[in-house]
Each structure stands twice: as structure tokens, then as C-alpha cells.
Design a protein around this motif. Sequence first.
Motif, PDB file in Angstrom:
ATOM      1  N   LEU A 271      31.051  34.051  75.326  1.00 33.41           N
ATOM      2  CA  LEU A 271      31.252  34.344  73.904  1.00 33.41           C
ATOM      3  C   LEU A 271      30.162  35.276  73.389  1.00 33.41           C
ATOM      4  CD1 LEU A 271      32.794  34.064  71.291  1.00 33.41           C
ATOM      5  CD2 LEU A 271      31.560  31.926  70.851  1.00 33.41           C
ATOM      6  N   ALA A 272      28.932  35.062  73.811  1.00 33.67           N
ATOM      7  CA  ALA A 272      27.826  35.929  73.383  1.00 33.67           C
ATOM      8  C   ALA A 272      28.101  37.372  73.778  1.00 33.67           C
ATOM      9  CB  ALA A 272      26.504  35.435  73.978  1.00 33.67           C
ATOM     10  N   ALA A 273      28.551  37.570  75.017  1.00 25.96           N
ATOM     11  CA  ALA A 273      28.837  38.926  75.500  1.00 25.96           C
ATOM     12  C   ALA A 273      30.014  39.541  74.748  1.00 25.96           C
ATOM     13  CB  ALA A 273      29.119  38.893  77.003  1.00 25.96           C
ATOM     14  N   ARG A 274      31.080  38.764  74.530  1.00 28.21           N
ATOM     15  CA  ARG A 274      32.263  39.277  73.825  1.00 28.21           C
ATOM     16  C   ARG A 274      31.944  39.637  72.382  1.00 28.21           C
ATOM     17  NH1 ARG A 274      37.531  38.179  75.884  1.00 28.21           N
ATOM     18  NH2 ARG A 274      38.262  38.197  73.733  1.00 28.21           N
ATOM     19  N   ALA A 275      31.092  38.840  71.740  1.00 26.95           N
ATOM     20  CA  ALA A 275      30.807  39.018  70.315  1.00 26.95           C
ATOM     21  C   ALA A 275      29.623  39.952  70.059  1.00 26.95           C
ATOM     22  CB  ALA A 275      30.541  37.665  69.663  1.00 26.95           C
ATOM     23  N   GLY A 276      28.815  40.198  71.090  1.00 25.12           N
ATOM     24  CA  GLY A 276      27.620  40.999  70.862  1.00 25.12           C
ATOM     25  C   GLY A 276      26.575  40.238  70.052  1.00 25.12           C
ATOM     26  N   VAL A 277      26.550  38.928  70.255  1.00 29.69           N
ATOM     27  CA  VAL A 277      25.623  38.029  69.555  1.00 29.69           C
ATOM     28  C   VAL A 277      24.812  37.302  70.622  1.00 29.69           C
ATOM     29  CG1 VAL A 277      25.527  35.985  68.076  1.00 29.69           C
ATOM     30  CG2 VAL A 277      27.218  37.742  67.628  1.00 29.69           C
ATOM     31  N   SER A 278      23.556  37.016  70.365  1.00 30.08           N
ATOM     32  CA  SER A 278      22.733  36.354  71.370  1.00 30.08           C
ATOM     33  C   SER A 278      23.205  34.918  71.628  1.00 30.08           C
ATOM     34  CB  SER A 278      21.265  36.343  70.953  1.00 30.08           C
ATOM     35  OG  SER A 278      21.047  35.391  69.929  1.00 30.08           O
ATOM     36  N   ARG A 279      22.969  34.477  72.861  1.00 30.71           N
ATOM     37  CA  ARG A 279      23.298  33.100  73.228  1.00 30.71           C
ATOM     38  C   ARG A 279      22.531  32.129  72.329  1.00 30.71           C
ATOM     39  NH1 ARG A 279      21.693  28.930  76.756  1.00 30.71           N
ATOM     40  NH2 ARG A 279      23.421  28.034  77.961  1.00 30.71           N
ATOM     41  N   GLY A 280      21.262  32.448  72.055  1.00 32.28           N
ATOM     42  CA  GLY A 280      20.442  31.603  71.191  1.00 32.28           C
ATOM     43  C   GLY A 280      21.031  31.457  69.795  1.00 32.28           C
TER      44      GLY A 280
ATOM     45  N   ASN B 162      22.349  29.794  59.159  1.00 32.79           N
ATOM     46  CA  ASN B 162      23.388  30.403  58.337  1.00 32.79           C
ATOM     47  C   ASN B 162      23.501  31.853  58.760  1.00 32.79           C
ATOM     48  OD1 ASN B 162      24.777  28.903  56.488  1.00 32.79           O
ATOM     49  ND2 ASN B 162      23.024  28.765  55.110  1.00 32.79           N
ATOM     50  N   PRO B 163      24.422  32.194  59.651  1.00 33.67           N
ATOM     51  CA  PRO B 163      24.508  33.565  60.143  1.00 33.67           C
ATOM     52  C   PRO B 163      25.022  34.519  59.068  1.00 33.67           C
ATOM     53  CG  PRO B 163      26.355  32.292  60.955  1.00 33.67           C
ATOM     54  CD  PRO B 163      25.442  31.334  60.230  1.00 33.67           C
ATOM     55  N   SER B 164      24.771  35.805  59.269  1.00 27.30           N
ATOM     56  CA  SER B 164      25.274  36.827  58.347  1.00 27.30           C
ATOM     57  C   SER B 164      26.784  36.920  58.465  1.00 27.30           C
ATOM     58  CB  SER B 164      24.653  38.188  58.675  1.00 27.30           C
ATOM     59  OG  SER B 164      25.182  38.672  59.909  1.00 27.30           O
ATOM     60  N   ILE B 165      27.413  37.516  57.470  1.00 29.95           N
ATOM     61  CA  ILE B 165      28.867  37.719  57.510  1.00 29.95           C
ATOM     62  C   ILE B 165      29.241  38.577  58.708  1.00 29.95           C
ATOM     63  CG2 ILE B 165      28.728  39.642  55.873  1.00 29.95           C
ATOM     64  CD1 ILE B 165      31.714  37.316  56.481  1.00 29.95           C
ATOM     65  N   GLY B 166      28.403  39.561  59.038  1.00 27.85           N
ATOM     66  CA  GLY B 166      28.674  40.411  60.195  1.00 27.85           C
ATOM     67  C   GLY B 166      28.739  39.610  61.484  1.00 27.85           C
ATOM     68  N   THR B 167      27.834  38.651  61.624  1.00 24.42           N
ATOM     69  CA  THR B 167      27.812  37.800  62.811  1.00 24.42           C
ATOM     70  C   THR B 167      29.057  36.914  62.854  1.00 24.42           C
ATOM     71  OG1 THR B 167      25.400  37.805  62.893  1.00 24.42           O
ATOM     72  CG2 THR B 167      26.507  35.995  64.031  1.00 24.42           C
ATOM     73  N   VAL B 168      29.437  36.349  61.724  1.00 28.43           N
ATOM     74  CA  VAL B 168      30.632  35.497  61.669  1.00 28.43           C
ATOM     75  C   VAL B 168      31.882  36.305  62.018  1.00 28.43           C
ATOM     76  CG1 VAL B 168      32.066  34.022  60.204  1.00 28.43           C
ATOM     77  CG2 VAL B 168      29.583  33.913  60.009  1.00 28.43           C
ATOM     78  N   VAL B 169      31.967  37.536  61.497  1.00 32.33           N
ATOM     79  CA  VAL B 169      33.115  38.406  61.804  1.00 32.33           C
ATOM     80  C   VAL B 169      33.164  38.702  63.306  1.00 32.33           C
ATOM     81  CG1 VAL B 169      34.049  40.744  61.508  1.00 32.33           C
ATOM     82  CG2 VAL B 169      33.318  39.440  59.514  1.00 32.33           C
TER      83      VAL B 169
ATOM     84  N   ASP C 111      36.214  37.687  65.675  1.00 28.52           N
ATOM     85  CA  ASP C 111      36.931  38.707  66.437  1.00 28.52           C
ATOM     86  C   ASP C 111      36.915  38.380  67.926  1.00 28.52           C
ATOM     87  OD1 ASP C 111      37.465  40.091  64.097  1.00 28.52           O
ATOM     88  OD2 ASP C 111      35.957  41.661  64.446  1.00 28.52           O
ATOM     89  N   ALA C 112      35.762  37.951  68.448  1.00 30.35           N
ATOM     90  CA  ALA C 112      35.648  37.631  69.874  1.00 30.35           C
ATOM     91  C   ALA C 112      36.520  36.437  70.261  1.00 30.35           C
ATOM     92  CB  ALA C 112      34.190  37.361  70.241  1.00 30.35           C
TER      93      ALA C 112
ATOM     94  N   ILE D  57      38.170  34.413  59.930  1.00 25.20           N
ATOM     95  CA  ILE D  57      37.008  33.776  59.309  1.00 25.20           C
ATOM     96  C   ILE D  57      37.457  32.505  58.596  1.00 25.20           C
ATOM     97  CG2 ILE D  57      35.234  34.048  57.544  1.00 25.20           C
ATOM     98  CD1 ILE D  57      35.165  37.013  58.249  1.00 25.20           C
ATOM     99  N   THR D  58      38.636  32.539  58.013  1.00 21.66           N
ATOM    100  CA  THR D  58      39.178  31.353  57.335  1.00 21.66           C
ATOM    101  C   THR D  58      39.204  30.168  58.291  1.00 21.66           C
ATOM    102  OG1 THR D  58      40.606  32.782  56.018  1.00 21.66           O
ATOM    103  CG2 THR D  58      41.149  30.451  56.043  1.00 21.66           C
TER     104      THR D  58
END
Length: 190
Positions: free
Chosen positions: A29-38, A49-56, A60-61, A66-67
Motif C-alpha cells: 500500500l505504501a508503494a501504491r500510494a506513495g506514502v511512507s510505511r511509517g 491526522n494525515p493531510s487531505i493529499g495523503t488521504v486521497v 486512490d491506491a 474518501i467517503t
Amino acid sequence: MSDLDLLTQSLARNVKRWRTERGFTLDTLAARAGVSRGMLIQIEQARTNPSIGTVVKIGDALGISITTLLDYEQGPKVRVVPAEQAVRLWHTDAGSYNRLLAGTEAPGPLEMWDWRLMPGDDSLSDPHPVGTVELVHVLAGELTLTVDGVDHVVPTGASASFEADTPHTYGNRGDVPMEMVMAVSVPPVR
């Protein structure tokens, strides 16, 4: 429990649920989303509380809206979302904002948004997955929609649709607030 705590708990539960349902490891999921595993670990443990960009990116991944990520519970086939439960995910000090009004999974994530941009404000969006389409309808003011570096003016009463798998920006270059309703359709994860 505050609204923010409720959203944090819902996000934690739903990211883990959908990651497991998709058969994704944290690393996948981290690789698909471009978000760190941590970051994913902190989200799944409701410690951030992640940013909206991170949640999006995570939605998407996972191929969900978002709903769905923020849903407190799985509702019945008909779901009425009271005005006070619309989720404001982005805002500026000038008074610009967006609100997620409703969403569903049919056949992929489908979301409906309420936007208000004050004069001079812009909101940049990263590219969504290939096949994502957005529809906008301007209720007041004038939207400057920039898609892949090209400006498109959408006046009051007009609508536009576009493929949202490229960088795009919603902007208000006018001198009155711009209000629009937007729908986002993301293809299902295969």
C-alpha cells in the motif's frame, strides 16, 4: 469524542480493513500510494491526522472513495447525509473550502463535493489514477480550471468534465467568490 477523533478512528479502522480486503501488505500500500510505511502504521493506529493529499493518495491506491475511508459505519442502501455531517477537508484563511457531500462505491469510488474559492485562491490537485473523471458545475462566480497546464474558464451556470489523471488546479481569478459542485469518479482497483 470530538469529530476529529471520530474521523481519525474511522480512518484507522477503514484503511486497515480495505488494505486487508485488497490483500495489500503495508509495504504494498505504501508503494501504491506513495506514502511512507511509517505514515500508514500511524494512520492505522489512529496516532496521526494525515493531510487531505495523503488521504486521497491512500483512497486512490485502495480504489475507494474518501467517503468510504472516513465512513463511521457501513450504512443502508439509502444513505442521507445531513448538511452538518458533510466533511470539510480543505480550507484557507480567506474563506475558501471544499466539503465532501456524499460518496459511494459504484463500480469504483464516486464522490460529490461542494467547493467555495475566494478571489485569488487556488487549489492544486495531484493526478488521480488513469481513468478518473471529474465533473464540475459552477453555481456562482467563475472557475479557472487548469488541466495539464492549460486554462479553461467555466462561468456561472456552465459545467465541465475532464480526465483527472494529470495535474489540475481549481482557481478563482475573479473578484467574487466562486461556488461549484464537483463529482469525481475513480475506476475500481483491478
